[in-house]
Design a protein around this motif. Structure first.
Motif, mmCIF file in Angstrom:
data_model
loop_
_atom_site.group_PDB
_atom_site.id
_atom_site.type_symbol
_atom_site.label_atom_id
_atom_site.label_comp_id
_atom_site.label_asym_id
_atom_site.label_seq_id
_atom_site.Cartn_x
_atom_site.Cartn_y
_atom_site.Cartn_z
ATOM 1 N N VAL A 170 8.833 11.380 4.169
ATOM 2 C CA VAL A 170 10.029 12.110 3.743
ATOM 3 C C VAL A 170 10.630 11.470 2.498
ATOM 4 O O VAL A 170 10.911 12.147 1.501
ATOM 5 C CB VAL A 170 11.064 12.168 4.888
ATOM 6 C CG1 VAL A 170 12.428 12.581 4.355
ATOM 7 C CG2 VAL A 170 10.618 13.141 5.968
ATOM 8 N N HIS B 20 3.977 15.285 2.170
ATOM 9 C CA HIS B 20 3.752 16.020 3.414
ATOM 10 C C HIS B 20 2.912 15.180 4.377
ATOM 11 O O HIS B 20 2.250 14.229 3.977
ATOM 12 C CB HIS B 20 3.048 17.346 3.123
ATOM 13 C CG HIS B 20 3.730 18.174 2.086
ATOM 14 N ND1 HIS B 20 4.972 18.737 2.285
ATOM 15 C CD2 HIS B 20 3.370 18.508 0.815
ATOM 16 C CE1 HIS B 20 5.338 19.399 1.193
ATOM 17 N NE2 HIS B 20 4.384 19.272 0.294
ATOM 18 N N PHE C 152 9.541 19.704 3.183
ATOM 19 C CA PHE C 152 8.446 18.932 3.779
ATOM 20 C C PHE C 152 7.662 19.811 4.751
ATOM 21 O O PHE C 152 8.244 20.594 5.489
ATOM 22 C CB PHE C 152 8.976 17.720 4.558
ATOM 23 C CG PHE C 152 9.946 16.884 3.783
ATOM 24 C CD1 PHE C 152 9.511 16.056 2.766
ATOM 25 C CD2 PHE C 152 11.295 16.937 4.065
ATOM 26 C CE1 PHE C 152 10.405 15.303 2.043
ATOM 27 C CE2 PHE C 152 12.195 16.189 3.342
ATOM 28 C CZ PHE C 152 11.751 15.357 2.329
#
Length: 317
Positions: free
Chosen positions: A39, A44, A147
């Protein structure tokens, strides 16, 4: 706020985030750390684990602590690309209007991503890389931060569509979730069979996350640390002069340049979360397994001799 102050604040927020997630999730500390790393690195994450290890609950709890909108997409064989990105409809005024799909959220959980055909998997590619989707020739920007956390079931392979290397490479981390220990499982059973529901408090906002990401990006990195990361990635390529000779025969394809980029940004984030203002080679080594795990393609000899990807990475380190 200066970068140094922002990084100092990040350390406190990081501990607070782990404490809040720990109210709901028992154990799985490495998985939680890996997701937080991805994050703050603006990357990802691919989660690999058997059913029942609280992957969905973990991602949902994380989104609540960060104040981000959470959407879950259950990938099935009949899922269409428009079910992810959204589609245009004809409204009552006979005008086309775009209806956003579930990908328009801060944190998107792509549950069992290998259950859907490649055409639908590819719908995530542009969203993950470009942070936008294109429908009928019109591009729509996704919210920031954004994300994708995808899950795969490593056991049942019947009726699945393995992710192509191009899409695997879009994921910064590949995190493996293990079974909880006996003590942790006892705690899980007690907590989930009780009527009390733990309250999770919000620790960060979207603007806080973006500010932390920018401060991490501006962290200085010594040349020798960058060279160490590139040398590590190069050693995974069997055709390279720097290939690790004892394991080169087990590798079909090694990691590409994106792995070097993710190693450096991951090392920056790892250093920042542990109170340092610049990463060193130890920080690169700490994030290397999650970065390289899905970028090394083993061959038949590795399968036959039981040589795992983690064994190869450990030898390289």
């Amino acid at each position: 706020m200066s970068d140094k102050e922002q990084l100092n604040l990040l350390v406190d927020k990081y501990q607070a985030l782990k404490a809040e997630v720990g109210k709901v999730i028992v154990g799985q500390h490495e998985a939680v750390d890996g997701m937080l790393l991805s994050v703050f690195s603006d990357g990802h994450c691919l989660l690999l684990g058997v059913p029942g290890l609280a992957k969905t609950l973990m991602v949902n709890t994380l989104s609540r602590t960060m104040g981000l909108e959470f959407r879950r997409i259950q990938f099935t064989p009949d899922l269409m690309p428009s079910d992810i990105t959204g589609s245009e409809i004809l409204d009552e005024n006979r005008r086309f209007r775009f209806i956003q799909g579930p990908v328009f959220a801060g944190i998107v959980l792509a549950d069992e991503i290998n259950r859907t055909p490649p055409k639908t998997q590819a719908a995530l590619l542009e969203a993950m890389q470009e942070r936008r989707v294109t429908v009928s020739g019109t591009s729509y920007q996704l919210p920031k931060p954004f994300f994708v956390l995808a899950t795969q079931n490593p056991i049942e392979q019947e009726g699945t569509y393995p992710l192509p290397e191009a899409q695997l490479d879009r994921f910064m981390f590949n995190i493996r979730l293990d079974y909880p220990s006996f003590e942790e499982e006892v705690a899980i059973v007690k907590q989930t069979t009780d009527e009390r529901v733990p309250e999770v408090n919000q620790v960060l906002t979207a603007d806080d996350i973006i500010a932390c990401q920018q401060a991490i990006r501006r962290m200085p990195v010594a040349d020798n640390v960058v060279e160490y990361a590139v040398r590590l990635v190069t050693s995974t390529r069997p055709s390279s002069d720097a290939a690790a000779s004892q394991y080169a025969k087990y590798i079909s394809w090694g990691a590409g340049p994106r792995a070097s980029q993710y190693l450096v940004i991951g090392a920056k984030t790892y250093a920042a979360l542990h109170g340092k203002y610049s990463p060193d080679s130890e920080d690169v080594a700490a994030v290397a397994p999650n970065v390289l795990r899905h970028r090394i393609v083993r061959n038949y000899y590795a399968e036959a001799e039981g040589v795992t990807t983690d064994m190869i990475i450990k030898s390289l380190l």
